[in-house]
Scaffold this active site. Sequence first.
Site, mmCIF file in Angstrom:
data_model
loop_
_atom_site.group_PDB
_atom_site.id
_atom_site.type_symbol
_atom_site.label_atom_id
_atom_site.label_comp_id
_atom_site.label_asym_id
_atom_site.label_seq_id
_atom_site.Cartn_x
_atom_site.Cartn_y
_atom_site.Cartn_z
ATOM 1 N N CYS A 1 15.260 -37.291 -48.618
ATOM 2 C CA CYS A 1 16.126 -36.219 -48.118
ATOM 3 C C CYS A 1 15.538 -34.866 -48.472
ATOM 4 O O CYS A 1 15.798 -33.870 -47.813
ATOM 5 C CB CYS A 1 17.511 -36.362 -48.715
ATOM 6 S SG CYS A 1 17.464 -36.504 -50.504
ATOM 7 N N GLU B 1 15.575 -34.535 -38.790
ATOM 8 C CA GLU B 1 15.012 -35.017 -40.050
ATOM 9 C C GLU B 1 13.944 -36.061 -39.694
ATOM 10 O O GLU B 1 14.269 -37.114 -39.151
ATOM 11 C CB GLU B 1 16.142 -35.639 -40.878
ATOM 12 C CG GLU B 1 15.774 -35.894 -42.306
ATOM 13 C CD GLU B 1 16.957 -36.431 -43.113
ATOM 14 O OE1 GLU B 1 17.935 -36.937 -42.536
ATOM 15 O OE2 GLU B 1 16.877 -36.357 -44.346
HETATM 16 P P1 NAD Z 1 22.543 -44.200 -43.412
HETATM 17 O O1 NAD Z 1 23.562 -43.130 -43.311
HETATM 18 O O2 NAD Z 1 22.172 -44.931 -42.201
HETATM 19 O O3 NAD Z 1 23.001 -45.309 -44.460
HETATM 20 C C1 NAD Z 1 23.362 -44.979 -45.782
HETATM 21 C C2 NAD Z 1 24.287 -46.037 -46.308
HETATM 22 O O4 NAD Z 1 25.488 -46.015 -45.530
HETATM 23 C C3 NAD Z 1 23.758 -47.467 -46.206
HETATM 24 O O5 NAD Z 1 24.206 -48.190 -47.330
HETATM 25 C C4 NAD Z 1 24.423 -47.985 -44.942
HETATM 26 O O6 NAD Z 1 24.582 -49.393 -44.957
HETATM 27 C C5 NAD Z 1 25.765 -47.302 -45.029
HETATM 28 N N1 NAD Z 1 26.454 -47.131 -43.757
HETATM 29 C C6 NAD Z 1 25.933 -46.915 -42.536
HETATM 30 N N2 NAD Z 1 26.915 -46.777 -41.622
HETATM 31 C C7 NAD Z 1 28.086 -46.925 -42.288
HETATM 32 C C8 NAD Z 1 29.452 -46.881 -41.904
HETATM 33 N N3 NAD Z 1 29.811 -46.668 -40.654
HETATM 34 N N4 NAD Z 1 30.389 -47.054 -42.849
HETATM 35 C C9 NAD Z 1 30.039 -47.259 -44.135
HETATM 36 N N5 NAD Z 1 28.762 -47.304 -44.569
HETATM 37 C C10 NAD Z 1 27.794 -47.127 -43.658
HETATM 38 O O7 NAD Z 1 21.294 -43.535 -44.101
HETATM 39 P P2 NAD Z 1 19.932 -44.232 -44.515
HETATM 40 O O8 NAD Z 1 19.114 -44.384 -43.282
HETATM 41 O O9 NAD Z 1 20.177 -45.437 -45.356
HETATM 42 O O10 NAD Z 1 19.306 -43.134 -45.470
HETATM 43 C C11 NAD Z 1 18.621 -42.050 -44.993
HETATM 44 C C12 NAD Z 1 19.495 -40.819 -44.999
HETATM 45 O O11 NAD Z 1 19.991 -40.603 -46.313
HETATM 46 C C13 NAD Z 1 18.738 -39.587 -44.639
HETATM 47 O O12 NAD Z 1 19.498 -38.782 -43.785
HETATM 48 C C14 NAD Z 1 18.532 -38.909 -45.980
HETATM 49 O O13 NAD Z 1 18.346 -37.530 -45.911
HETATM 50 C C15 NAD Z 1 19.784 -39.261 -46.677
HETATM 51 N N6 NAD Z 1 19.609 -39.143 -48.120
HETATM 52 C C16 NAD Z 1 20.200 -38.090 -48.744
HETATM 53 C C17 NAD Z 1 20.024 -37.918 -50.103
HETATM 54 C C18 NAD Z 1 20.655 -36.757 -50.800
HETATM 55 O O14 NAD Z 1 20.717 -36.784 -52.016
HETATM 56 N N7 NAD Z 1 21.113 -35.728 -50.112
HETATM 57 C C19 NAD Z 1 19.252 -38.830 -50.824
HETATM 58 C C20 NAD Z 1 18.659 -39.893 -50.146
HETATM 59 C C21 NAD Z 1 18.862 -40.047 -48.782
#
Ligand code: NAD
Length: 511
Positions: free
Chosen positions: A313, A410
């Site tokens: 991120c 992103e």
């Molecule tokens: P994602 O939003 O697809 O998934 C994150 C988590 O949410 C996973 O565990 C997934 O299974 C769950 N999820 C997905 N849809 C859901 C729903 N409808 N209801 C409940 N849970 C749900 O993100 P990702 O692809 O796993 O991670 C990448 C993203 O995370 C990027 O946008 C990145 O910038 C962000 N990120 C942010 C930080 C921060 O500290 N700001 C840190 C790491 C990653």
Amino acid sequence: MSDGTATTARTTTATTAPTTTIDDGVVRVTDVPTGLFIAGGWRASSSGRTFDVRDPSTGAVIAAVADATPEDAMAALDAAVVAQDAWAATSPRGRSDVLRRTFDLVHEHAEDLARLMSLEMGKPLAEARGEVVYGAEFLRWFSEEAVRIGGSYGTNPEGTGRAIVLKRPVGPVYAITPWNFPLAMATRKIGPALAAGCTIVVKPADLTPLTTLYLARLFAEAGLPAGVLGVVPTSDAPAQSGPLIADPRLRKLTFTGSTPVGSALLKLAADNVLRTSMELGGNAPLVVFDDADLETAVSAAMAAKFRNVGEACTAANRFFVQAGIADAFVTALTDRVRGFRIGRGTEDGTTMGPLIDERSVDKAARLVADAVDRGATLVLGGERVDRPGTYYAPTVLDTVQPGSAILSTEIFGPVVAITRFDTEAEAVRLANDTEYGLVSYVFTKDLARGQRMAERLESGMVGLNTGVVSNAAAPFGGVKASGLGREGAHDGLEEYLETVYVLTPDPFAAP
Ligand code: NAD
């Protein structure tokens, strides 16, 4: 085995973990839990179903993990609710000791955890080892913060009473974590929750559940009481999360992931008026001024862009380079980028692993093609890597034109997108031209300019002449669409505490 992977699963009783051994022909990790961790014990899914975890560097299945149903997740919340009062009543020192013992255990098992992360997520072992150190720090830091929760006592302005402000745990927490930093994103939530006296149910990303399950095993070994931590991986996150978030016994939702999912979860949380922490997406600008030290800027840019193959991120997404230094910066950076050694994360000498899945490779390819169509110069890369697994070549684009999708998306991949600028005001305008606001990076030898930039950039964090800002002692978090709340520092603990105000009459007043 040289074909990728061999797994052997054995299912045992409810209190010992169903475990597997993962051997990819390069490294071997034994006793990896694959069950659900609920009420201090390990169990299969109530549906009997499992889902596969794959190694992105080969596409091979490395483990089958119990697929929690909504009922299983509810059982984890039931256990968290039962455990809540006793955990909150455990002395801060007692809570601190469990965190500290887990910190020690993570270090004892550092090599296995690093291998596991490398296997399920693809990052090179050297980076995975770095994440073990970083992720463990949240356990140590919050073991120290657990005994510094504090409060206050004072006379009210009228002098007629005493105001006491005390802190107490929010209550049971539901945590949803992403796949890109499987250990650190979990410890950054579990550490402060446990320190504050909250119980917590964690849903790790289905792409990388093994590290969190392994961590749960270490917490159990460290003496964490049953029910205080639950881990419920699932292939159906919405079906699991909806009922938990709607349950009035749950008091907090903490999420790290993409902005659209975070925003949808905030809407669900509103119905239950939950405390929320949201660590969401980023679109970090990296600004290099003419007066920057070139070597510092290039080295920091490499870290800010290519750590975790750009799947962070905090990854620098948009490079803004002042015209006077731009040619030298592009040349020096491109030379460094040529030096990457692409390979499987577990292989010695690999400095860049695969992207997490095919979708991520497609996205990088699409963004690069769009940028080139709109006039960017492709300096290096710009292609998939011809080998099994989901690899994309490290890529450098120069003179990216306004309107290119890569500037508003992103990337989450190893692509440098450079735009040239002339004035400081222009740099500020370009950097702030995004709905995100997680982190910004600025390179200049002029301290006053650095300070001006830090004050004007719309982001929760600024790296001034440095490319990595993450630290357990730092208040990590974003503004705008990058989220709400902070993780790490004392602020990270406050996210799991309620403030309670008590007023008593002046004890010296006549009755
Ligand atoms: P994602 O939003 O697809 O998934 C994150 C988590 O949410 C996973 O565990 C997934 O299974 C769950 N999820 C997905 N849809 C859901 C729903 N409808 N209801 C409940 N849970 C749900 O993100 P990702 O692809 O796993 O991670 C990448 C993203 O995370 C990027 O946008 C990145 O910038 C962000 N990120 C942010 C930080 C921060 O500290 N700001 C840190 C790491 C990653």
